[in-house]
Design an enzyme around this catalytic site. Structure first.
Site, short mmCIF file in Angstrom:
data_model
loop_
_atom_site.label_atom_id
_atom_site.label_comp_id
_atom_site.label_asym_id
_atom_site.label_seq_id
_atom_site.Cartn_x
_atom_site.Cartn_y
_atom_site.Cartn_z
N TYR A 180 14.41 -2.00 -31.38
CA TYR A 180 14.24 -1.13 -32.54
C TYR A 180 14.63 -1.86 -33.83
O TYR A 180 13.86 -1.88 -34.79
CB TYR A 180 15.06 0.15 -32.37
CG TYR A 180 14.24 1.33 -31.88
CD1 TYR A 180 13.21 1.16 -30.96
CD2 TYR A 180 14.51 2.63 -32.32
CE1 TYR A 180 12.47 2.24 -30.50
CE2 TYR A 180 13.77 3.72 -31.85
CZ TYR A 180 12.76 3.51 -30.95
OH TYR A 180 12.02 4.59 -30.50
N GLU A 187 8.82 -4.80 -39.64
CA GLU A 187 7.98 -3.89 -40.42
C GLU A 187 8.36 -3.92 -41.89
O GLU A 187 7.49 -3.99 -42.78
CB GLU A 187 8.11 -2.46 -39.87
CG GLU A 187 7.47 -2.28 -38.49
CD GLU A 187 7.82 -0.93 -37.86
OE1 GLU A 187 8.19 -0.01 -38.63
OE2 GLU A 187 7.72 -0.80 -36.63
#
Length: 261
Positions: A180, A187
């Site tokens: 994560y 991102e």
């Protein structure tokens, strides 16, 4: 009879969906690992990456109509961030496909005047902040996460009573601790790298002046708004997974203790 037929149809549909998505992401992951040059990762994984990531929109539909028990809003935020990263970042700004960004630099520029954790004395934190993130780290984080997740759902449907294999359960509720943060870092870094190219190309400019509403929606501004949404949303997603991990793995551990007493 009609209800049982509907239930069976839904089950077979979800089985097919999860298996196909697991195979697509496995292909993306294998191609990503095989490709040594970061600049070639996107062209090697396209169009499988496009199909796999875009098909995730159906997860929002599944949650909305109650086909799965996932929270609708959390599912929406998670899927939207990845869809946006793929289409608005990788597709609209080809420059990001070759970008190699130090995550610490992104934090320093986005959070102006940030002294911590950039000046932290922690050697581990320093290494993390100096880590280069790019489309390869993005595809690895996405690929491993999704292969495990979709296989987990597939085997859960195949055998509701026994559930998925124990190894798969552990991977599902443990790997996210690393993947994560890696995915979010990738991102955010690529989103930041897209701001300059978007300003020049104007591909994401939804509204331009002059217009009747006297309002403009500037591509780079939209990208900054997208990045700022991570601050409240990502902790919610991560804490949700931590709670799920406690329920599944913690519950299994306490059950074993009871049996030994």
């Amino acid at each position: 009879m009609a209800r049982s037929t509907t239930t069976a149809t839904t089950k077979y549909y979800l089985l097919a969906y999860n298996l196909i998505l697991a195979l697509l992401w496995l292909q993306v992951l294998v191609e990503t690992i095989k490709t040594r040059n970061v600049e070639h990762v996107y062209e090697k994984t396209f169009p499988t990456l496009m199909r796999a990531q875009t098909a995730a929109v159906m997860e929002i539909v599944h949650a909305f109509f109650g086909l799965v028990k996932s929270p609708v809003m959390l599912t929406f935020f998670q899927v939207f961030s990845r869809i946006w990263t793929y289409w608005a970042v990788l597709v609209m700004t080809p420059e990001t496909r070759k970008a190699n960004v130090d995550f610490g630099d992104v934090i320093g520029k986005v959070v102006k005047g940030a002294k911590w954790p950039l000046n932290s004395s922690s050697s581990f934190l320093s290494r993390v902040l100096k880590m280069s993130v790019n489309v390869k780290t993005l595809c690895i984080a996405w690929g491993v996460t999704e292969v495990v997740r979709y296989l987990f759902y597939f085997f859960k449907l195949v055998s509701p009573k026994r559930g998925p294999p124990k190894v798969l359960v552990w991977l599902r509720y443990s790997l996210f601790l690393v993947l994560y943060p890696l995915g979010v870092a990738s991102e955010l870094a690529l989103a930041y790298a897209s701001i300059g190219p978007l300003g020049k190309s104007k591909k994401l400019d939804v509204l331009q002046m002059p217009n009747a509403m006297n309002v403009s929606l500037h591509g780079p501004t939209l990208m900054r708004v997208f990045m700022s949404c991570y601050m409240p949303v990502w902790p919610l997603l991560f804490s949700y997974m931590l709670k799920q991990r406690g329920k599944v793995l913690g519950g299994a551990a306490s059950l074993r203790k009871r049996k030994t007493r």
